[in-house]
Design an enzyme around this catalytic site. Structure first.
Site, PDB file in Angstrom:
ATOM      1  N   CYS B  81     -57.113 -79.385   7.339  1.00 44.06           N
ATOM      2  CA  CYS B  81     -56.933 -80.546   6.785  1.00 44.06           C
ATOM      3  C   CYS B  81     -56.900 -81.699   7.751  1.00 44.06           C
ATOM      4  O   CYS B  81     -56.950 -82.929   7.353  1.00 44.06           O
ATOM      5  CB  CYS B  81     -56.054 -80.807   5.658  1.00 44.06           C
ATOM      6  SG  CYS B  81     -56.302 -79.186   4.332  1.00 44.06           S
ATOM      7  N   CYS B 203     -50.932 -81.518  -7.204  1.00 47.03           N
ATOM      8  CA  CYS B 203     -52.050 -80.972  -6.139  1.00 47.03           C
ATOM      9  C   CYS B 203     -53.164 -81.880  -5.968  1.00 47.03           C
ATOM     10  O   CYS B 203     -53.524 -82.430  -7.000  1.00 47.03           O
ATOM     11  CB  CYS B 203     -52.624 -79.469  -6.827  1.00 47.03           C
ATOM     12  SG  CYS B 203     -51.305 -78.270  -7.187  1.00 47.03           S
ATOM     13  N   SER B 204     -53.505 -82.059  -4.844  1.00 50.77           N
ATOM     14  CA  SER B 204     -54.865 -82.832  -4.756  1.00 50.77           C
ATOM     15  C   SER B 204     -56.111 -82.123  -5.126  1.00 50.77           C
ATOM     16  O   SER B 204     -56.072 -80.872  -5.244  1.00 50.77           O
ATOM     17  CB  SER B 204     -54.817 -83.320  -3.197  1.00 50.77           C
ATOM     18  OG  SER B 204     -54.840 -81.950  -2.341  1.00 50.77           O
ATOM     19  N   ILE B 206     -60.400 -81.199  -5.683  1.00 52.17           N
ATOM     20  CA  ILE B 206     -61.452 -80.579  -4.968  1.00 52.17           C
ATOM     21  C   ILE B 206     -62.868 -81.912  -5.078  1.00 52.17           C
ATOM     22  O   ILE B 206     -62.894 -82.501  -5.940  1.00 52.17           O
ATOM     23  CB  ILE B 206     -62.156 -79.323  -5.680  1.00 52.17           C
ATOM     24  CG1 ILE B 206     -61.029 -78.314  -5.604  1.00 52.17           C
ATOM     25  CG2 ILE B 206     -63.470 -79.137  -5.142  1.00 52.17           C
ATOM     26  CD1 ILE B 206     -61.183 -77.042  -6.449  1.00 52.17           C
ATOM     27  N   LYS B 328     -53.918 -87.228  -3.544  1.00 51.03           N
ATOM     28  CA  LYS B 328     -53.758 -86.681  -4.819  1.00 51.03           C
ATOM     29  C   LYS B 328     -54.803 -87.448  -5.656  1.00 51.03           C
ATOM     30  O   LYS B 328     -55.111 -86.842  -6.567  1.00 51.03           O
ATOM     31  CB  LYS B 328     -52.338 -87.117  -5.246  1.00 51.03           C
ATOM     32  CG  LYS B 328     -52.191 -86.970  -6.629  1.00 51.03           C
ATOM     33  CD  LYS B 328     -51.854 -85.634  -7.027  1.00 51.03           C
ATOM     34  CE  LYS B 328     -52.357 -85.230  -8.388  1.00 51.03           C
ATOM     35  NZ  LYS B 328     -53.861 -85.258  -8.454  1.00 51.03           N
ATOM     36  N   HIS B 332     -59.526 -85.635  -1.820  1.00 52.71           N
ATOM     37  CA  HIS B 332     -59.303 -84.925  -0.576  1.00 52.71           C
ATOM     38  C   HIS B 332     -60.461 -84.093  -0.093  1.00 52.71           C
ATOM     39  O   HIS B 332     -60.437 -82.876  -0.141  1.00 52.71           O
ATOM     40  CB  HIS B 332     -58.018 -83.915  -0.828  1.00 52.71           C
ATOM     41  CG  HIS B 332     -57.623 -83.180   0.491  1.00 52.71           C
ATOM     42  ND1 HIS B 332     -57.819 -83.597   1.666  1.00 52.71           N
ATOM     43  CD2 HIS B 332     -56.965 -81.951   0.579  1.00 52.71           C
ATOM     44  CE1 HIS B 332     -57.428 -82.884   2.666  1.00 52.71           C
ATOM     45  NE2 HIS B 332     -56.782 -81.882   2.039  1.00 52.71           N
TER      46      HIS B 332
END
Lengths: 325, 387
Positions: B81, B203-204, B206, B328, B332
């Site tokens: 990342c 969670c970020s 997809i 978020k 991402h």
């Protein structure tokens, strides 16, 4: 050697080839050595930072030729204060009652249900309470979405969880097809199939949150073979099998299993309309040469509800004395 | 060493019908046109991309060369990342070497071509082999960090939810963000548990998307800088690596790579954390924003939650964090993220952020993290003279 959990996480969205509900943990021994470890689902709910335990080396669960560290908490196997809760529809009598009693003997808390509150239902609750588990009586029509919602809500309020759902409630309205009214069709499909759908839907919401659960649908050999004078019943029971396979696929990644049991001819009130002579003919066709007992269906439910059936989902288990092979 | 950010480009983040080459081209064309530059003006290109498995496309340098019709030197950079931040750093190093005058950086990822469990598996491949074999996922690794932060500093699930809600509210003001839903603290707390104690809204997501920056050294800076906006320079950049496994980290609540990368960046820019006016942090999971605030020295260890509770990290707070919506809520797309952070801070310093504009922003910071903290790139940007 004692290891202690430093940090952990219960995984509900796993990579493919894992099924949800296990925990990833970092553990440390007295000398400060650390290891990555996995905690199996049955122990994952009872661990905390600081929980002591042992490490055993096991095969990786995803079929890779590798070894992993499995952390087993010291309190595993003892009364972990994690009791499972089972909701059995149509359980005031017959097969449903036998299932409730058998699960209570396995120390599950039990919810008894039938369509309208009855003396029979109240007696069943007392019988189950004598087995040393908690038991609630929540009568209500399972083909009414609102009533089902209220029942499940009450279960969650009282017990905080539902681990086992047994869709057992069923009715018959027999007639040859040319004499079968649309009402007779609707009535049977409504209770047997729509009731199964509504109860499953309401309970699934909480099972998904928990990341675990076992759903057992009591179908019938009639749903596999068909029979004369029960087209509505056969259609509903066959539908339950297809429904079971579909939810097994939908929920496999969430730690939830779904299976169907197809009882053969079991000694209950449901057999009363069958004339003794015909019943005799039927028994002669059964390789084990007798009718089944409700407890024998309950034994299959106990197995499917347990971790011993952890690799079984989407299956149709015949309990029929060999009548259908 | 100051390196000019002459142009920025950014596709919408979310689910895109464009293939990966088209995504890169969209961001690159915007960045070049802002700098009045043509493909021929680019000496070298760095592409940040995490995994060719998502979109089934490798050899991205050649793919971009064909789209851009260029024979420039193109390099693909990968560090999970942190690929985007690392590509920016490689470009800065290249320009500082004197071998090149201009460099283009483009980060890209197209993740929505794969199923959720495939994506989870591909992302998990950036963890240590020991963690992968035990069934680790990235949410679960950050969950291990979160639970330790809870135990050591009294951080709670509500604090994590506040980070998520803040970033979601910021994203509502960012037209390029993936999510513009009105997410509140209680929505986060009610969302489904993914890896306890982290929930879905911790969670970020997809994401598909690309971001690009066109960088140049001071020799040609004025030639390519748009006259419309104040100039912005990269004044410091720091990069550090650490063990890939959480097992080797003595204190799970500290990411040593972030601490070291930040110290290098501050030293290069001759600047202190107190001088930072706005920051884009790597909130792949809400706990990461908290840990990074502390490790970057933006507050003392254990003090991040107090700043968040007091609203100091909101857009109108004393130190706005993730005004873009962060990973978020902005989204991402792994390889694009580090570049997207530089785009956002550049635009903030230029005063081009509209509704989400941070007031009096002169110096900004980006923190891009790979894996569970094993790679970190910290970039510090500063607004130049008004012209």
């Amino acid at each position: 050697m004692t290891w202690k959990i430093i940090s952990y996480s219960v995984i509900n969205v796993p990579p493919s080839s894992y099924s949800a509900g296990y925990a990833l943990a970092l553990v440390e021994d007295e000398q400060g050595e650390r290891k990555t470890a996995q905690v199996e689902r049955q122990h994952a709910a009872s661990i905390a930072v600081g929980t002591p335990g042992t490490i055993i080396i096991d095969d990786a669960p995803n079929g890779l030729q590798k070894k992993i560290n499995v952390f087993v908490p010291d309190n595993a196997g003892s009364d972990r204060n994690v009791r499972e809760v089972a909701f059995i529809t149509g359980s005031s009598r017959g097969i449903g009652k036998a299932i409730a009693v058998a699960l209570a003997k396995e120390k599950k808390d039990i919810i008894i249900n039938n369509s309208v509150e009855s003396e029979e239902g109240r007696k069943t609750v007392k019988e189950i309470e004598r087995l040393g588990v908690r038991c609630s009586y929540l009568p209500g029509k399972i083909n009414d979405e609102k009533q089902v919602g209220e029942i499940v809500e009450k279960i969650i309020q009282t017990y905080g969880q539902i681990d086992i759902l047994v869709n057992n409630a069923g009715i018959t309205r027999d007639k040859m097809i040319e004499n079968m009214s649309a009402e007779m069709w609707d009535e049977v499909l409504d209770v047997n199939l729509k009731g199964t759908f509504l109860c499953t839907k309401a309970v699934l919401h909480f099972m998904v949150k928990q990341g675990s659960g076992s759903i057992i649908n009591i179908s019938s050999i009639i749903g596999e073979n068909g029979t004369i004078g029960q087209a509505n019943y056969a259609a509903s029971k066959g539908g339950m099998i297809a429904f079971t396979k579909s939810i097994a696929r939908e929920c496999a990644g969430m730690g939830i299993r779904a299976n169907a049991i197809t009882p053969g001819f079991i000694k209950t009130d449901m057999l009363n309309p069958i004339p003794p002579a015909i019943l005799g003919d039927i028994v002669r066709q059964i390789p084990l040469r007798r009718l089944g007992r409700p407890e024998e269906i309950a034994n299959a439910v106990v197995f499917l509800a347990s971790d011993k059936a952890s690799y079984i989902t989407g299956q149709v288990i015949g309990v029929n004395g060999g009548l259908r092979m | 060493m100051n390196i000019r950010v002459a142009g920025t480009g950014h596709t919408p983040f979310g689910t895109s019908k464009k293939e990966i080459g088209e995504l890169m081209l969209e961001a690159v064309e915007e960045a070049l046109s802002q700098a009045n530059a043509k493909a021929d003006d680019v000496d070298t290109i760095f592409i940040a991309n995490f995994s060719s498995s998502f979109a089934g496309q490798s050899h991205l340098p050649a793919l971009l060369a064909s789209k851009l019709k260029t024979n420039a030197e193109i390099v693909r950079v990968e560090s999970a990342c942190a690929s985007g931040g690392l590509a920016v750093k490689e470009a800065v190093v290249a320009l500082s070497s004197g071998l090149y005058k201009t460099a283009l950086v483009v980060g890209v990822e197209k993740m929505n071509a794969s199923t959720i469990s495939e994506v989870t598996g591909i992302l998990a491949s950036a963890a240590s082999p020991d963690e992968i074999i035990h069934g680790a996922t990235f949410p679960s690794l950050y969950a291990l960090i979160a639970r330790q932060h809870f135990a050591k500093y009294g951080t709670t699930e509500e604090h994590l939810a506040m980070v998520s809600a803040k970033n979601h509210q910021n994203a509502r003001k960012n037209i390029l963000a993936q999510f513009k839903k009105d997410i509140k603290v209680e929505d986060v707390l009610k969302s489904k548990m993914v890896a306890s104690p982290l929930k879905l809204l911790d969670c970020s997501p997809i994401t598909d998307g690309a971001a690009a920056v066109f960088l140049c050294n001071q020799e040609v800076a004025d030639k390519f800088t748009s006259k419309e906006y104040p100039s912005v320079d990269i004044i410091g950049i720091g990069h550090s690596s650490d063990s890939i496994s959480l097992l080797d980290r003595k204190d799970l609540t500290v990411m040593p790579a972030v601490v070291k990368a930040a110290l290098k960046a501050y030293a290069m820019g001759s600047i202190s954390p107190q001088q930072i006016d706005v920051a884009e942090l790597h909130d792949c999971f809400t706990i990461a924003e908290i840990v990074e605030m502390e490790d970057l020295g933006l507050c003392n260890k254990g003090q991040a939650t107090a700043m968040i509770t007091e609203g100091k990290t909101a857009i109108d707070g004393m130190l706005p964090i993730n005004p873009s919506g962060g990973l978020k809520a902005k989204g991402h797309p792994v390889g694009a993220t580090g570049v997207s952070q530089v785009v956002e801070i550049t635009k903030q310093l230029q005063g081009r952020c509209g509704e989400r504009q941070v007031r009096k922003a002169e110096t900004g910071l980006c923190c891009n993290v790979g894996g569970s903290g094993a790679t970190a790139v910290v970039t510090i940007l500063k607004r130049g003279m008004e012209r």
